[in-house]
Design an enzyme around this catalytic site. Structure first.
Site, mmCIF file in Angstrom:
data_model
loop_
_atom_site.group_PDB
_atom_site.id
_atom_site.type_symbol
_atom_site.label_atom_id
_atom_site.label_comp_id
_atom_site.label_asym_id
_atom_site.label_seq_id
_atom_site.Cartn_x
_atom_site.Cartn_y
_atom_site.Cartn_z
ATOM 1 N N ASN A 176 -3.016 8.534 5.192
ATOM 2 C CA ASN A 176 -1.780 7.797 5.495
ATOM 3 C C ASN A 176 -1.552 7.571 6.977
ATOM 4 O O ASN A 176 -0.896 6.606 7.370
ATOM 5 C CB ASN A 176 -0.576 8.545 4.918
ATOM 6 C CG ASN A 176 -0.535 8.499 3.402
ATOM 7 O OD1 ASN A 176 -1.018 7.551 2.790
ATOM 8 N ND2 ASN A 176 0.034 9.521 2.798
ATOM 9 N N ARG B 36 0.829 -1.212 0.000
ATOM 10 C CA ARG B 36 0.000 0.000 0.000
ATOM 11 C C ARG B 36 0.865 1.263 0.000
ATOM 12 O O ARG B 36 0.541 2.251 -0.662
ATOM 13 C CB ARG B 36 -0.916 -0.017 1.230
ATOM 14 C CG ARG B 36 -1.829 1.184 1.329
ATOM 15 C CD ARG B 36 -2.884 0.978 2.419
ATOM 16 N NE ARG B 36 -3.829 2.072 2.474
ATOM 17 C CZ ARG B 36 -3.973 2.871 3.546
ATOM 18 N NH1 ARG B 36 -3.249 2.680 4.628
ATOM 19 N NH2 ARG B 36 -4.866 3.846 3.522
ATOM 20 N N HIS C 148 0.625 4.459 -2.484
ATOM 21 C CA HIS C 148 0.416 5.832 -2.016
ATOM 22 C C HIS C 148 1.585 6.739 -2.392
ATOM 23 O O HIS C 148 1.400 7.945 -2.554
ATOM 24 C CB HIS C 148 0.174 5.856 -0.497
ATOM 25 C CG HIS C 148 -1.210 5.429 -0.116
ATOM 26 N ND1 HIS C 148 -1.831 5.799 1.048
ATOM 27 C CD2 HIS C 148 -2.106 4.651 -0.773
ATOM 28 C CE1 HIS C 148 -3.050 5.277 1.104
ATOM 29 N NE2 HIS C 148 -3.233 4.562 0.008
ATOM 30 N N HIS D 234 -6.247 -5.691 -2.373
ATOM 31 C CA HIS D 234 -7.075 -5.781 -1.159
ATOM 32 C C HIS D 234 -7.338 -7.229 -0.752
ATOM 33 O O HIS D 234 -8.162 -7.485 0.120
ATOM 34 C CB HIS D 234 -8.381 -4.997 -1.339
ATOM 35 C CG HIS D 234 -8.159 -3.510 -1.304
ATOM 36 N ND1 HIS D 234 -9.152 -2.595 -1.524
ATOM 37 C CD2 HIS D 234 -7.031 -2.784 -1.065
ATOM 38 C CE1 HIS D 234 -8.648 -1.357 -1.418
ATOM 39 N NE2 HIS D 234 -7.360 -1.457 -1.149
HETATM 40 C C1 HEM Z 1 -8.939 1.352 -6.032
HETATM 41 C C2 HEM Z 1 -8.911 2.293 -5.115
HETATM 42 C C3 HEM Z 1 -8.434 2.054 -3.714
HETATM 43 C C4 HEM Z 1 -9.034 2.513 -2.596
HETATM 44 C C5 HEM Z 1 -10.278 3.381 -2.521
HETATM 45 C C6 HEM Z 1 -8.284 2.012 -1.479
HETATM 46 C C7 HEM Z 1 -8.566 2.276 -0.157
HETATM 47 C C8 HEM Z 1 -8.008 1.613 0.914
HETATM 48 C C9 HEM Z 1 -8.376 1.795 2.283
HETATM 49 C C10 HEM Z 1 -9.438 2.793 2.796
HETATM 50 C C11 HEM Z 1 -7.647 0.935 3.029
HETATM 51 C C12 HEM Z 1 -7.707 0.741 4.541
HETATM 52 C C13 HEM Z 1 -6.676 1.538 5.247
HETATM 53 C C14 HEM Z 1 -6.886 1.467 6.740
HETATM 54 O O1 HEM Z 1 -7.882 2.002 7.225
HETATM 55 O O2 HEM Z 1 -6.055 0.852 7.452
HETATM 56 C C15 HEM Z 1 -6.808 0.199 2.133
HETATM 57 C C16 HEM Z 1 -5.912 -0.773 2.505
HETATM 58 C C17 HEM Z 1 -5.028 -1.373 1.637
HETATM 59 N N1 HEM Z 1 -4.847 -1.064 0.310
HETATM 60 FE FE1 HEM Z 1 -6.070 0.058 -0.812
HETATM 61 N N2 HEM Z 1 -7.242 1.264 -1.943
HETATM 62 C C18 HEM Z 1 -7.294 1.264 -3.307
HETATM 63 C C19 HEM Z 1 -6.382 0.673 -4.162
HETATM 64 C C20 HEM Z 1 -5.255 0.000 -3.741
HETATM 65 C C21 HEM Z 1 -4.144 -0.361 -4.586
HETATM 66 C C22 HEM Z 1 -4.022 -0.009 -6.063
HETATM 67 C C23 HEM Z 1 -3.258 -1.034 -3.808
HETATM 68 C C24 HEM Z 1 -1.924 -1.598 -4.159
HETATM 69 C C25 HEM Z 1 -1.561 -1.985 -5.341
HETATM 70 C C26 HEM Z 1 -3.831 -1.102 -2.482
HETATM 71 C C27 HEM Z 1 -3.289 -1.790 -1.423
HETATM 72 C C28 HEM Z 1 -3.844 -1.840 -0.170
HETATM 73 C C29 HEM Z 1 -3.359 -2.726 0.865
HETATM 74 C C30 HEM Z 1 -2.294 -3.785 0.721
HETATM 75 C C31 HEM Z 1 -4.095 -2.423 2.012
HETATM 76 C C32 HEM Z 1 -3.924 -3.039 3.398
HETATM 77 C C33 HEM Z 1 -2.934 -2.206 4.173
HETATM 78 C C34 HEM Z 1 -2.530 -2.755 5.525
HETATM 79 O O3 HEM Z 1 -2.953 -3.837 5.904
HETATM 80 O O4 HEM Z 1 -1.753 -2.065 6.191
HETATM 81 N N3 HEM Z 1 -5.022 -0.435 -2.474
HETATM 82 N N4 HEM Z 1 -7.034 0.650 0.846
#
Ligand code: HEM
Ligand SMILES: *[C@@H]1O[C@H](CO)[C@@H](O)[C@H](O)[C@H]1NC(C)=O
Ligand SMILES: *[C@@H]1O[C@H](CO)[C@@H](O)[C@H](O)[C@H]1NC(C)=O
Length: 331
Positions: free
Chosen positions: A99, A67, A71, A198
């Site tokens: 973030n 992530r 970002h 995700h």
């Molecule tokens: C398509 C639009 C996307 C939205 C709206 C989005 C939004 C989010 C949100 C709100 C979270 C939760 C963060 C939290 O509250 O801890 C999250 C987690 C995450 N996102 Fe996305 N995301 C998107 C695309 C992506 C992309 C393109 C990637 C990587 C290639 C990604 C990788 C991740 C990962 C791995 C997590 C888990 C993070 C953790 O466990 O620390 N996301 N995302």
């Protein structure tokens, strides 16, 4: 005649020179696999070791780094700007609500950087360390590994105010997501492919609550959320809770495995965010969700390719930017 020839050949020479200088500029503007082969041969190995060490200690490091790279790339390109700490005169990207406090894994980047500085001082950029670490995180969670073109340089600007306008929001619909990714020259299909990230990690309840209670003024959960799953989420994320540390897994069965459960969950109406479930609301994206859910090899290959492409967004190369000595501080 001779004069004419000379003029002519000097023209040819000049044209060739231009062509070659363009070629050089173009080569310089591009990243390449194995960029550190001569200047710091252990670079990728050291990063891999630090990711492995971090992961053994806390599996959440892997989703965190995937992530973090996303970002970084979506805000001012993949220039390591997400790693910079705020100062008394500047609020950095890191401190945007998108973030902080949710991004994790910074210490892995720091540990790798410390070792790399003692091994080959001033050579390996923080932006490249993050790109390698994201790849290693995919690999360590049983995803498909891929070569990371490198040679990124580090940016010297990081501004909190640029974050929310560049990152997609969790309540975006499919058209908004498509536009957001198009702004970064990524296709709708790449958007669907990358959303598969995700399959890893967690979300804080703060990003989910609006779907669980009084969704859009309905006094109930989002009706596109499967009801048993909605009930589970309501238990994990109680209404009106002020505990900002509460989290839920995004792919509850296998939160630390890079697999296609994410897409299978979407087909069962168990996507966590509106931005996940909305992929079924458009026939093209729904079709890709279906394909990915059925064909893990296909998705893994597409995911690796899309990560490479994402990793090239607005990169700094050549003499642009700098090689930070400390990933948290502009030189
Ligand atoms: C398509 C639009 C996307 C939205 C709206 C989005 C939004 C989010 C949100 C709100 C979270 C939760 C963060 C939290 O509250 O801890 C999250 C987690 C995450 N996102 Fe996305 N995301 C998107 C695309 C992506 C992309 C393109 C990637 C990587 C290639 C990604 C990788 C991740 C990962 C791995 C997590 C888990 C993070 C953790 O466990 O620390 N996301 N995302
Ligand atoms: C997208 O591509 C256009 C045309 O090649 C380029 O001008 C623009 O800078 C690119 N944008 C990003 C975010 O890479
Ligand atoms: C929210 O409610 C409004 C008014 O009832 C409706 O037009 C809109 O489509 C709803 N949005 C969603 C995402 O359900």
């Amino acid at each position: 005649m001779i004069l004419k020839m000379n003029i002519h050949s000097s023209k040819v020479f000049f044209a060739l020179f231009l062509a070659f200088s363009c070629l050089c500029v173009q080569l310089e503007a591009q990243l390449r696999v194995g960029f550190y082969c001569n200047s710091c041969p252990l670079a990728e190995r050291i990063v891999r070791e630090e990711v492995m060490k971090g992961f053994m200690n806390d599996k959440g490091i892997a989703p965190g780094l995937v992530r973090m790279h996303f970002h970084d790339c979506f805000v001012r390109g993949c220039d390591g700007s997400v790693l910079i700490d705020s100062t008394s005169s500047n609020t950095a990207e890191k401190d945007s609500p998108a973030n902080s406090p949710s991004l994790r894994g910074f210490e892995v980047i720091d540990n790798a950087k410390t070792r790399l500085e003692s091994q080959c001082k001033g050579v390996v950029s923080c932006a490249d360390i993050l790109a390698f670490a994201a790849r290693d995180s995919v690999a360590i969670t049983r995803g498909q590994s891929y070569n990371v073109p490198s040679g990124r340089r580090d940016g010297r600007v990081s501004s909190e105010s640029e974050v929310l306008q560049n990152l997609p929001g969790f309540s975006f619909n499919v058209d908004q997501l498509t536009q957001n990714f198009a702004n970064k020259n990524l296709t709708q299909e790449e958007m669907v492919t990358l959303s598969g990230a995700h399959t890893l990690g967690r979300s804080h309840c703060t990003s989910v609550g609006s779907r669980l209670y009084n969704f859009n003024g309905t006094n109930g959960p989002d009706s596109t959320l499967e009801s048993k799953y909605a009930g589970q989420l309501q238990q994990q994320c109680p209404e009106g809770s002020t505990d900002s540390s509460l989290v839920v897994s995004m792919d509850p069965q296998t939160p630390f495995v890079t697999d296609v459960n994410y897409y299978q969950d979407l087909l069962a109406n168990r996507g966590l965010f509106t931005s996940d479930q909305t992929l079924l609301s458009n026939s093209n994206t729904a079709n890709e969700v279906n394909q990915n859910a059925r064909n893990q090899f296909l998705w893994m290959r597409k995911f690796a390719a899309a990560m490479v492409k994402m990793g090239q967004i607005e990169v700094l190369t050549g003499n642009a930017g700098e090689i930070r000595a400390n990933c948290r501080v502009i030189n």
